[in-house]
Design a protein around this motif. Structure first.
Motif, PDB file in Angstrom:
ATOM      1  N   LEU A 183       2.951   3.024   2.911  1.00  0.00           N
ATOM      2  CA  LEU A 183       4.066   2.104   2.672  1.00  0.00           C
ATOM      3  C   LEU A 183       4.252   1.796   1.195  1.00  0.00           C
ATOM      4  O   LEU A 183       4.906   0.816   0.837  1.00  0.00           O
ATOM      5  N   LYS A 184       3.680   2.615   0.321  1.00  0.00           N
ATOM      6  CA  LYS A 184       3.786   2.400  -1.125  1.00  0.00           C
ATOM      7  C   LYS A 184       5.240   2.315  -1.578  1.00  0.00           C
ATOM      8  O   LYS A 184       5.590   1.445  -2.397  1.00  0.00           O
ATOM      9  N   PRO A 185       6.158   3.182  -1.088  1.00  0.00           N
ATOM     10  CA  PRO A 185       7.566   3.057  -1.510  1.00  0.00           C
ATOM     11  C   PRO A 185       8.171   1.702  -1.168  1.00  0.00           C
ATOM     12  O   PRO A 185       8.975   1.168  -1.933  1.00  0.00           O
ATOM     13  N   LEU A 186       7.786   1.128  -0.028  1.00  0.00           N
ATOM     14  CA  LEU A 186       8.303  -0.190   0.355  1.00  0.00           C
ATOM     15  C   LEU A 186       7.809  -1.256  -0.615  1.00  0.00           C
ATOM     16  O   LEU A 186       8.576  -2.121  -1.047  1.00  0.00           O
ATOM     17  N   ILE A 187       6.533  -1.201  -0.968  1.00  0.00           N
ATOM     18  CA  ILE A 187       5.967  -2.195  -1.891  1.00  0.00           C
ATOM     19  C   ILE A 187       6.637  -2.098  -3.249  1.00  0.00           C
ATOM     20  O   ILE A 187       7.002  -3.112  -3.863  1.00  0.00           O
ATOM     21  N   GLN A 188       6.839  -0.871  -3.745  1.00  0.00           N
ATOM     22  CA  GLN A 188       7.463  -0.687  -5.059  1.00  0.00           C
ATOM     23  C   GLN A 188       8.917  -1.146  -5.063  1.00  0.00           C
ATOM     24  O   GLN A 188       9.434  -1.574  -6.101  1.00  0.00           O
ATOM     25  N   ALA A 189       9.580  -1.090  -3.893  1.00  0.00           N
ATOM     26  CA  ALA A 189      10.980  -1.489  -3.825  1.00  0.00           C
ATOM     27  C   ALA A 189      11.167  -2.998  -3.809  1.00  0.00           C
ATOM     28  O   ALA A 189      12.306  -3.476  -3.862  1.00  0.00           O
ATOM     29  N   LEU A 190      10.086  -3.749  -3.762  1.00  0.00           N
ATOM     30  CA  LEU A 190      10.195  -5.210  -3.719  1.00  0.00           C
ATOM     31  C   LEU A 190      10.470  -5.817  -5.089  1.00  0.00           C
ATOM     32  O   LEU A 190      10.749  -7.008  -5.185  1.00  0.00           O
ATOM     33  N   GLY A 191      10.372  -5.014  -6.128  1.00  0.00           N
ATOM     34  CA  GLY A 191      10.521  -5.548  -7.471  1.00  0.00           C
ATOM     35  C   GLY A 191       9.178  -5.866  -8.082  1.00  0.00           C
ATOM     36  O   GLY A 191       8.172  -6.012  -7.366  1.00  0.00           O
ATOM     37  N   PRO A 192       9.090  -5.977  -9.418  1.00  0.00           N
ATOM     38  CA  PRO A 192       7.794  -6.142 -10.108  1.00  0.00           C
ATOM     39  C   PRO A 192       6.972  -7.328  -9.608  1.00  0.00           C
ATOM     40  O   PRO A 192       5.808  -7.181  -9.275  1.00  0.00           O
TER      41      PRO A 192
ATOM     42  N   ASP B 185       7.374  -9.441  -6.847  1.00  0.00           N
ATOM     43  CA  ASP B 185       7.067  -9.440  -5.414  1.00  0.00           C
ATOM     44  C   ASP B 185       6.119  -8.302  -5.048  1.00  0.00           C
ATOM     45  O   ASP B 185       5.272  -8.447  -4.160  1.00  0.00           O
ATOM     46  N   ALA B 186       6.257  -7.159  -5.712  1.00  0.00           N
ATOM     47  CA  ALA B 186       5.358  -6.032  -5.436  1.00  0.00           C
ATOM     48  C   ALA B 186       3.927  -6.374  -5.836  1.00  0.00           C
ATOM     49  O   ALA B 186       2.972  -6.018  -5.137  1.00  0.00           O
ATOM     50  N   LYS B 187       3.780  -7.092  -6.936  1.00  0.00           N
ATOM     51  CA  LYS B 187       2.441  -7.498  -7.372  1.00  0.00           C
ATOM     52  C   LYS B 187       1.804  -8.445  -6.363  1.00  0.00           C
ATOM     53  O   LYS B 187       0.606  -8.355  -6.074  1.00  0.00           O
ATOM     54  N   ALA B 188       2.614  -9.349  -5.799  1.00  0.00           N
ATOM     55  CA  ALA B 188       2.094 -10.295  -4.806  1.00  0.00           C
ATOM     56  C   ALA B 188       1.782  -9.602  -3.486  1.00  0.00           C
ATOM     57  O   ALA B 188       0.842  -9.972  -2.787  1.00  0.00           O
ATOM     58  N   ALA B 189       2.581  -8.563  -3.134  1.00  0.00           N
ATOM     59  CA  ALA B 189       2.403  -7.900  -1.840  1.00  0.00           C
ATOM     60  C   ALA B 189       1.333  -6.815  -1.884  1.00  0.00           C
ATOM     61  O   ALA B 189       0.836  -6.414  -0.834  1.00  0.00           O
ATOM     62  N   GLU B 190       0.993  -6.322  -3.070  1.00  0.00           N
ATOM     63  CA  GLU B 190       0.004  -5.244  -3.181  1.00  0.00           C
ATOM     64  C   GLU B 190      -1.364  -5.761  -2.742  1.00  0.00           C
ATOM     65  O   GLU B 190      -1.928  -6.660  -3.358  1.00  0.00           O
ATOM     66  N   PRO B 191      -1.927  -5.231  -1.665  1.00  0.00           N
ATOM     67  CA  PRO B 191      -3.226  -5.739  -1.188  1.00  0.00           C
ATOM     68  C   PRO B 191      -4.375  -5.238  -2.048  1.00  0.00           C
ATOM     69  O   PRO B 191      -4.410  -4.060  -2.437  1.00  0.00           O
ATOM     70  N   GLU B 192      -5.312  -6.133  -2.340  1.00  0.00           N
ATOM     71  CA  GLU B 192      -6.463  -5.755  -3.150  1.00  0.00           C
ATOM     72  C   GLU B 192      -7.353  -4.752  -2.439  1.00  0.00           C
ATOM     73  O   GLU B 192      -7.940  -3.878  -3.076  1.00  0.00           O
ATOM     74  N   ASP B 193      -7.459  -4.863  -1.120  1.00  0.00           N
ATOM     75  CA  ASP B 193      -8.326  -3.962  -0.370  1.00  0.00           C
ATOM     76  C   ASP B 193      -7.556  -2.824   0.294  1.00  0.00           C
ATOM     77  O   ASP B 193      -8.106  -2.073   1.091  1.00  0.00           O
ATOM     78  N   GLY B 194      -6.253  -2.708  -0.032  1.00  0.00           N
ATOM     79  CA  GLY B 194      -5.465  -1.615   0.505  1.00  0.00           C
ATOM     80  C   GLY B 194      -4.995  -1.815   1.928  1.00  0.00           C
ATOM     81  O   GLY B 194      -4.489  -0.872   2.540  1.00  0.00           O
ATOM     82  N   CYS B 195      -5.131  -3.040   2.473  1.00  0.00           N
ATOM     83  CA  CYS B 195      -4.785  -3.295   3.872  1.00  0.00           C
ATOM     84  C   CYS B 195      -3.896  -4.511   4.004  1.00  0.00           C
ATOM     85  O   CYS B 195      -4.004  -5.464   3.220  1.00  0.00           O
ATOM     86  N   TRP B 196      -3.045  -4.482   5.007  1.00  0.00           N
ATOM     87  CA  TRP B 196      -2.222  -5.630   5.384  1.00  0.00           C
ATOM     88  C   TRP B 196      -2.594  -6.099   6.774  1.00  0.00           C
ATOM     89  O   TRP B 196      -2.877  -5.288   7.667  1.00  0.00           O
ATOM     90  N   SER B 197      -2.547  -7.401   6.968  1.00  0.00           N
ATOM     91  CA  SER B 197      -2.553  -7.942   8.319  1.00  0.00           C
ATOM     92  C   SER B 197      -1.126  -7.887   8.853  1.00  0.00           C
ATOM     93  O   SER B 197      -0.177  -7.583   8.113  1.00  0.00           O
ATOM     94  N   ARG B 198      -0.938  -8.180  10.133  1.00  0.00           N
ATOM     95  CA  ARG B 198       0.408  -8.166  10.710  1.00  0.00           C
ATOM     96  C   ARG B 198       1.297  -9.191  10.025  1.00  0.00           C
ATOM     97  O   ARG B 198       2.474  -8.927   9.738  1.00  0.00           O
ATOM     98  N   ALA B 199       0.748 -10.373   9.738  1.00  0.00           N
ATOM     99  CA  ALA B 199       1.531 -11.419   9.078  1.00  0.00           C
ATOM    100  C   ALA B 199       1.953 -10.988   7.678  1.00  0.00           C
ATOM    101  O   ALA B 199       3.079 -11.264   7.242  1.00  0.00           O
TER     102      ALA B 199
END
Length: 426
Positions: A147-156, A158-172
């Motif tokens: 989902l890297k393209p989705l994260i990059q499309a959020l803008g600088p 928001d993308a920084k806030a959404a980028e997971p440190e451990d490479g994983c997202w929860s459902r929320a």
């Protein structure tokens, strides 16, 4: 006694507990919600163990003033002209809300009370000698490299806030990122603000495309994304049993199952908990520090080093292990691989003895750690039939409800508490 807290520090604590509650407890379906319920049933239980939360000791003095402050911050919306404060909406796309990193459920006052420590005991532990506390947090997550393209499309930002440190997202976290993207690209349907029109990027990221479906609910498209991603689970445990430092690890696959069974030992009724060590409760009592490849490290008996949790996960090693001719150094290398695969590269500071001690306080009955033998698994043994209470306790200390299996034998279930017909609960 408790140390005095300045009004400014208490005000900051109120803000943090609100963000914690909004991120980990409150769902949109719970709204509208009165301010009193928000404060007593959500904010106070999720405060850090060993701390106090009192709006009267803050600079706000009154709950309505604090909630008005939250509305001014852009976090919530309050019902207009209401005699008491009522929260009607939580703005989850607010930067403060998105950037808030919740502390684990295991270090909250609610989890501490569930472990029998009491609200003021905290997560520092109350065993003699300051032993570790039995508290963990396990949640299913998914690796989001695709989902890297989705994260990059959020803008600088928001993308920084959404980028997971451990490479994983929860459902929320996945739902929050998709909502942010839908807001940014204005994908919401004009006639139905609860559904989004998937654009080319979203359709391209869906595992099987969109098919004939043109619009999706936010939760629906999130579930479709997660359905095509590798499943993992995130484990958070206080380091060394202390609430200050939290060790987080991500492990492949779904959270392991913890079984609650009933049986008998020497004619006595018992409840047995199996599989808890695979959740991250380290067998530090059994193996000591992690294996570092030195022949001077003493080895406990084989039955203690290879509980069922390891033998099931590394069956390829078992035939070779049974050969007596294999060197002791090779045995030690296998053990290192076992514990790296099952528990991570380092032993945690939370052990099965701590879980047994906390469960004993919670149930007020005899509890012990049962060693692995030829006839039984490694686990926790509780005197009496307490299957329902044990399952409930496991969920309160952080084990996912879906991972707890109550397998009590017929006729050996915990008895229901009887209540007289003339007693009315309020």
């Amino acid at each position: 006694g408790e140390e005095a807290v300045s009004p400014e520090a208490m005000s900051k604590c109120l803000e943090e507990c609100f963000l914690q509650a909004a991120k980990t407890r409150l769902k949109d379906k719970d709204l509208p919600l009165t301010g009193n319920i928000l404060y007593t049933q959500h904010m106070r239980p999720c405060r850090r163990a060993g701390t106090n939360l009192d709006v009267k000791a803050s600079s706000f003095k009154k709950l309505v003033v604090f909630l008005t402050h939250c509305e001014g911050q852009g976090w919530i919306a309050l019902k207009k002209n209401s005699p008491e404060p009522v929260v009607t909406q939580i703005f989850r796309d607010h930067p403060d809300m998105r950037d808030w990193k919740p502390w684990p459920k295991s270090v909250t006052a609610e989890a501490s009370e569930a472990s029998g420590e009491g609200g003021g005991g905290g997560a520092a532990g109350s065993r003699a000698g300051g032993g570790p506390v039995a508290s963990i947090e396990v949640e299913p997550v998914w690796r989001v490299a695709k989902l890297k393209p989705l994260i990059q499309a959020l803008g600088p930002e928001d993308a920084k806030a959404a980028e997971p440190e451990d490479g994983c997202w929860s459902r929320a976290e996945c739902i929050a990122a998709l909502k942010c993207y839908a807001d940014r690209k204005e994908l919401w349907q004009k006639q139905n603000r609860k559904r989004i029109e998937a654009d080319a990027l979203l359709i391209g990221l869906l595992p099987n495309g969109s098919g004939d479906q043109a619009a999706f609910s936010l939760e629906g498209i999130a579930d479709q994304f997660l359905g095509g991603l590798p499943v993992c689970h995130r484990v958070a445990i206080p380091q060394g049993g202390a609430a200050g430092g939290i060790r987080r690890t991500v492990r492949q696959g779904k959270p392991p199952v913890v079984q609650v069974r009933t049986g008998d030992r020497r004619g006595h009724s018992v409840t047995l908990i199996y599989g808890l060590e695979a959740m991250g409760a380290a067998l530090q009592k059994l193996v000591g520090p992690p294996v570092v490849g030195t022949d001077t490290t003493p080895l406990p008996p084989l039955a203690r080093l290879l509980p069922l949790a390891i033998s099931l996960r590394l069956p390829v090693y078992m035939p070779v292990w049974r050969h007596r001719s294999v060197s002791r150094a090779w045995h030690r290398a296998v053990l290192a691989a076992c514990f790296e695969r099952v528990f991570g590269t380092e032993a945690y500071g939370v052990d099965m003895e701590a879980f047994a001690a906390c469960l004993q306080k919670a149930l007020a009955t005899a509890v012990a750690v049962e060693e692995a033998t030829a006839q039984s698994q490694f686990g926790i043994m509780v005197q009496g039939f307490w299957d329902d209470a044990c399952a409930s306790w496991l969920e309160k200390i952080g084990v996912p409800a879906d991972s707890v299996q109550n397998q009590a034998k017929k006729g050996q279930q915990q008895k229901k508490v009887k209540q007289a017909s003339n007693i009315v609960k309020h």
